[in-house]
Design an enzyme around this catalytic site. Sequence first.
Site, mmCIF file in Angstrom:
data_model
loop_
_atom_site.group_PDB
_atom_site.id
_atom_site.type_symbol
_atom_site.label_atom_id
_atom_site.label_comp_id
_atom_site.label_asym_id
_atom_site.label_seq_id
_atom_site.Cartn_x
_atom_site.Cartn_y
_atom_site.Cartn_z
ATOM 1 N N HIS A 199 0.846 -1.200 0.000
ATOM 2 C CA HIS A 199 0.000 0.000 0.000
ATOM 3 C C HIS A 199 0.873 1.239 0.000
ATOM 4 C CE1 HIS A 199 -3.301 2.714 0.878
ATOM 5 N NE2 HIS A 199 -2.564 3.224 1.853
ATOM 6 N N THR A 259 3.611 -6.034 3.068
ATOM 7 C CA THR A 259 4.773 -6.467 2.286
ATOM 8 C C THR A 259 5.456 -5.313 1.560
ATOM 9 O OG1 THR A 259 3.144 -7.137 0.630
ATOM 10 C CG2 THR A 259 4.126 -8.873 1.962
ATOM 11 N N GLU A 260 4.743 -4.208 1.331
ATOM 12 C CA GLU A 260 5.340 -3.035 0.679
ATOM 13 C C GLU A 260 4.671 -1.771 1.206
ATOM 14 O OE1 GLU A 260 5.451 -2.840 -3.573
ATOM 15 O OE2 GLU A 260 5.753 -4.984 -3.808
ATOM 16 N N ASN A 261 5.480 -0.819 1.623
ATOM 17 C CA ASN A 261 4.966 0.499 2.005
ATOM 18 C C ASN A 261 6.141 1.456 2.070
ATOM 19 O OD1 ASN A 261 4.257 2.229 4.944
ATOM 20 N ND2 ASN A 261 3.041 2.525 3.113
ATOM 21 N N TRP A 280 9.275 -0.512 2.010
ATOM 22 C CA TRP A 280 9.734 -0.611 0.626
ATOM 23 C C TRP A 280 10.542 0.647 0.342
ATOM 24 C CZ3 TRP A 280 9.357 -4.700 -2.530
ATOM 25 C CH2 TRP A 280 9.684 -4.517 -3.877
#
Length: 305
Positions: free
Chosen positions: A137, A204-206, A249
């Site tokens: 996100h 998992t991604e930010n 991320w």
Amino acid sequence: EKGYETGEHAPGLKLGGCGAYKAAHHIIKTHAKVWHSYNTTWRSEQQGMVGISLTSGWGEPVDPHSQTDRDAAERYIQFHLGWFANPIYRGDYPEVMKNYVGRKSAQQGLGTSRLPTFSVQEKTYIKGTSDFLGIGHFTTRYVLQKSFPFLQVSSYHTDRDLAELVDPKWPAPGPKWLYSVPWGFRRLLNFIKTQYGNPLIYVTENGVSEKAEHTQLCDEWRMEYLKGYINEILKALNDGVNIKGYTAWSLLDKFEWDKGFSERFGFYHIDFKNKNKPRYPKASAAYYKKIISANGFPNPREVMS
């Protein structure tokens, strides 16, 4: 969508209105097959987990009192996250996707919907094939109803009948699509909790990249972004959302899709022009290190001796 519809990404196919749906259909079925393979062959021995990682923005209605805006915001999420999560957690594509793509396909004179269908056996096989949900996100959009006439060339974007807006007051430190809107993350996480039965979530991604080509080791905007988004995850935890872990991320500047090495998301700056590719920590590296060592936000009043 970018690989099979607009052709911006590899494999560069421009299969308007159907390519993205077909590709996604195969991804979902393949994901289920991998999950079942692990479940029957290795789980008892390894006790591991298999999940899927889905990236989604949050869609907020422009006017929360307008039913059409609320419906458009719901479509935004269902066409993003629900497209993949709904089959995996509930057994089929979201009803709104089936309705909209089906109706527009019929208006075009097509005999069947451009959105493929799962057989009864496939629905059963796919449902429940995730031990955790990975969530990527980055940003949020305001959403409102916008009708696209069916005479236009069909596409994933026109199928949704909506327009995306941003607030000019939102900080936009990175590329033109990435506005910092921390409160959207808490809403997205709570949406997942209610829609999919409060699954185990790993972020998992930010993170955020930077516009400037030159070295920016004093990346205070990245620290602000992280502080805001991690704080909203903390609020979501207090809301009862089942979040188990967080991954920023990313650790290093690296190759980013069609942007190559020009878009830098890393805690560590890499000098790509130097053959040795030396790494230099940005200010955010030290800031994130403090957060993870304290397992929380450092007390701003604490004096380091």
